[in-house]
Design a protein around this motif. Structure first.
Motif, PDB file in Angstrom:
ATOM      1  N   HIS A  40       0.831  -1.203   0.000  1.00  0.00           N
ATOM      2  CA  HIS A  40       0.000   0.000   0.000  1.00  0.00           C
ATOM      3  C   HIS A  40       0.867   1.254   0.000  1.00  0.00           C
ATOM      4  O   HIS A  40       0.582   2.217  -0.743  1.00  0.00           O
ATOM      5  CB  HIS A  40      -0.917   0.001   1.230  1.00  0.00           C
ATOM      6  CG  HIS A  40      -1.644   1.291   1.437  1.00  0.00           C
ATOM      7  ND1 HIS A  40      -2.742   1.663   0.691  1.00  0.00           N
ATOM      8  CD2 HIS A  40      -1.408   2.309   2.312  1.00  0.00           C
ATOM      9  CE1 HIS A  40      -3.163   2.851   1.087  1.00  0.00           C
ATOM     10  NE2 HIS A  40      -2.375   3.273   2.063  1.00  0.00           N
ATOM     11  N   ASP A  41       1.928   1.259   0.801  1.00  0.00           N
ATOM     12  CA  ASP A  41       2.798   2.438   0.880  1.00  0.00           C
ATOM     13  C   ASP A  41       3.459   2.730  -0.466  1.00  0.00           C
ATOM     14  O   ASP A  41       3.586   3.894  -0.871  1.00  0.00           O
ATOM     15  CB  ASP A  41       3.870   2.237   1.954  1.00  0.00           C
ATOM     16  CG  ASP A  41       3.292   2.281   3.368  1.00  0.00           C
ATOM     17  OD1 ASP A  41       2.161   2.783   3.526  1.00  0.00           O
ATOM     18  OD2 ASP A  41       3.966   1.803   4.300  1.00  0.00           O
ATOM     19  N   GLU A 275      -5.882  -5.148  -1.050  1.00  0.00           N
ATOM     20  CA  GLU A 275      -5.876  -4.724   0.349  1.00  0.00           C
ATOM     21  C   GLU A 275      -6.286  -3.265   0.509  1.00  0.00           C
ATOM     22  O   GLU A 275      -6.778  -2.852   1.567  1.00  0.00           O
ATOM     23  CB  GLU A 275      -4.490  -4.923   0.947  1.00  0.00           C
ATOM     24  CG  GLU A 275      -3.398  -4.069   0.293  1.00  0.00           C
ATOM     25  CD  GLU A 275      -2.042  -4.236   0.954  1.00  0.00           C
ATOM     26  OE1 GLU A 275      -1.761  -3.513   1.920  1.00  0.00           O
ATOM     27  OE2 GLU A 275      -1.285  -5.108   0.496  1.00  0.00           O
ATOM     28  N   SER A 276      -6.113  -2.454  -0.506  1.00  0.00           N
ATOM     29  CA  SER A 276      -6.542  -1.059  -0.483  1.00  0.00           C
ATOM     30  C   SER A 276      -6.888  -0.652  -1.907  1.00  0.00           C
ATOM     31  O   SER A 276      -6.498  -1.319  -2.874  1.00  0.00           O
ATOM     32  CB  SER A 276      -5.441  -0.149   0.068  1.00  0.00           C
ATOM     33  OG  SER A 276      -4.344  -0.079  -0.841  1.00  0.00           O
ATOM     34  N   HIS A 277      -7.621   0.444  -2.017  1.00  0.00           N
ATOM     35  CA  HIS A 277      -8.004   0.874  -3.364  1.00  0.00           C
ATOM     36  C   HIS A 277      -6.787   1.274  -4.182  1.00  0.00           C
ATOM     37  O   HIS A 277      -6.736   1.032  -5.395  1.00  0.00           O
ATOM     38  CB  HIS A 277      -8.988   2.040  -3.296  1.00  0.00           C
ATOM     39  CG  HIS A 277      -9.555   2.401  -4.633  1.00  0.00           C
ATOM     40  ND1 HIS A 277     -10.460   1.600  -5.299  1.00  0.00           N
ATOM     41  CD2 HIS A 277      -9.297   3.438  -5.467  1.00  0.00           C
ATOM     42  CE1 HIS A 277     -10.761   2.144  -6.462  1.00  0.00           C
ATOM     43  NE2 HIS A 277     -10.074   3.255  -6.597  1.00  0.00           N
ATOM     44  N   GLU A 278      -5.778   1.860  -3.528  1.00  0.00           N
ATOM     45  CA  GLU A 278      -4.570   2.261  -4.244  1.00  0.00           C
ATOM     46  C   GLU A 278      -3.842   1.050  -4.825  1.00  0.00           C
ATOM     47  O   GLU A 278      -3.403   1.064  -5.975  1.00  0.00           O
ATOM     48  CB  GLU A 278      -3.647   3.052  -3.310  1.00  0.00           C
ATOM     49  CG  GLU A 278      -4.151   4.427  -2.931  1.00  0.00           C
ATOM     50  CD  GLU A 278      -5.251   4.397  -1.874  1.00  0.00           C
ATOM     51  OE1 GLU A 278      -5.884   5.436  -1.645  1.00  0.00           O
ATOM     52  OE2 GLU A 278      -5.470   3.318  -1.259  1.00  0.00           O
TER      53      GLU A 278
END
Length: 416
Positions: A40-41, A275-278
């Motif tokens: 994610h980062d 895990e995330s939209h990004e």
């Protein structure tokens, strides 16, 4: 498919292809993602330079199904051209800019945060007025204020995807809907009449229909320089045809010049959660690149042509019905190896394949519409659908005949 996508899953030369061949896919950005830890980062770090805040406004036409039964393909292109000129002319006049290439009947514009919400709504109401007065086709409009990622000429992100889907799937001709975020930016004493769309639940909050309100004091003129998809030569012919709609000989000459019988394969693959939209943005961009790669490997064997790969969709054309069918089956199998399901529609008929002004190609015609209705509107993932007309060209004995009505059109199709 494994959670982390490897660069080894692609042909070695894919990431060396020039941007005009790869189309709208941000191939170098995808390459950076594939070479990273894919967290994610990392996704946020790669996306941050592309982040913008403002209004995303999308539109979709209504009434095309009825008109395609009454008018020829070139006349349909003229008719969908007219609302786009109005949307772009008024949008540009208040400070907006076109997003992407407006190849179909949809439009998308980005307006910076400096534009007031009441000015935007007045412009949208003015657009609908002008389209109602001057066009045979009407449009539904969806607008949202938020944060987006402006990459390779397209708006990405959950918020952009949501309002685009609302405009395409949940609006009627002449309707304007806006998000809660835009409502919150309106001045307290605004003139607009709004009503909540209680039937819509979205990730961006409540959606409101704009019933009435102030229009722009002056109506800007149309702008023929919207993000035109066509080559200069084809667009010149289209403009000439708009002035000679009753000239049968000219219409026949243009039809002979541009329209051909093609078999169209439309492939929609599933969207992958993350895990995330990004992270999801990069996961789905990476799968789009995978579709591009699969097509480039399979097409030489079947003498077909890629029209475009964009988001979840790939469109391809063939001169042979059997080649189209075998390509569809092979493509489905290649995606299945990566644990990606797809649904495929195949139809044949008169189609117009044209060069885009920025490189690449696009297509218009009933085979595309029929393939889309079979696969996207009614199809199941994992299945391949042949139109009723395809039975004249290929053996459908191994397929299941089914019938249904979609968009008011009765259809008999073959599922396999």
């Amino acid at each position: 498919m494994s959670e982390k996508i490897s660069k080894a899953q692609y042909s070695p030369g894919l990431f060396d292809i020039t941007q005009d061949i790869i189309g709208g896919l941000p191939i170098k950005l995808i390459e950076h993602w594939l070479e990273s830890a894919q967290t994610h980062d990392v996704a946020v770090q790669l996306l941050t330079p592309y982040q913008v805040t403002g209004y995303s406004v999308s539109s979709d036409s209504t009434g095309l199904t009825r008109l395609t039964k009454q008018k020829g393909l070139l006349e349909i292109l003229v008719l969908i051209n007219q609302p786009k000129e109005i949307v772009y002319g008024i949008g540009m006049a208040i400070g907006g800019e076109g997003v992407g290439i407006w190849a179909a009947d949809n439009t998308q514009m980005f307006y910076p945060a400096s534009i007031s919400a009441d000015t935007l709504l007045s412009a949208l109401l003015t657009m609908e007025d002008e389209i109602s007065k001057n066009c045979q086709i009407s449009i539904g409009i969806g607008a949202h204020y938020g944060e987006f990622y402006y990459i390779s000429g397209g708006l990405y992100g959950l918020e952009a995807d949501t309002i685009e889907a609302v405009a395409e799937n949940d609006t009627e001709g002449g309707e304007i809907v806006i998000s809660q975020a835009i409502c919150s930016r309106l001045p307290a004493n605004n003139s607009f009449q709004l009503t909540k769309r209680s039937d819509l639940l979205t990730p961006i909050g409540d959606i409101f229909r704009v019933l009435d309100g102030n229009r722009l004091a002056q109506v800007p003129g149309i702008n023929k320089n919207y993000p035109i998809p066509y080559s200069d030569s084809f667009y010149a012919d289209l403009v000439e045809y708009e002035n000679r709609l009753n000239d049968t000989a000219f219409c026949q000459a243009l039809s002979a010049k541009y329209i051909a019988h093609k078999f169209v394969v439309l492939i929609e693959r599933e969207s992958k959660a993350a895990e995330s939209h990004e992270v999801g943005i990069f996961t789905n961009l990476s799968i789009s690149a995978m579709m591009k790669d699969i097509g480039m490997r399979l097409l030489p064997q079947s003498h077909g042509m890629e029209i475009k790969v964009i988001s979840l969709l790939g469109i391809y054309t063939f001169d042979s019905a059997n080649a189209a069918l075998e390509f569809g089956k092979a493509f489905r199998a290649e995606l299945a190896k990566e644990d990606i399901a797809c649904r495929i529609g195949i139809d044949g008929g008169a189609a117009l394949v044209f060069d885009l002004s920025v490189g690449g190609k696009d297509i218009a015609g009933m085979p595309v519409n029929v393939a889309s209705k079979m696969a996207q509107d009614k199809g199941e993932f994992g299945k391949l659908y042949l139109s009723y007309g395809m039975r004249e060209y290929v053996n459908v004995s191994g397929f299941r005949e089914i019938s249904y009505t979609v968009s008011g059109v009765e259809m008999i199709v073959y599922e396999g």
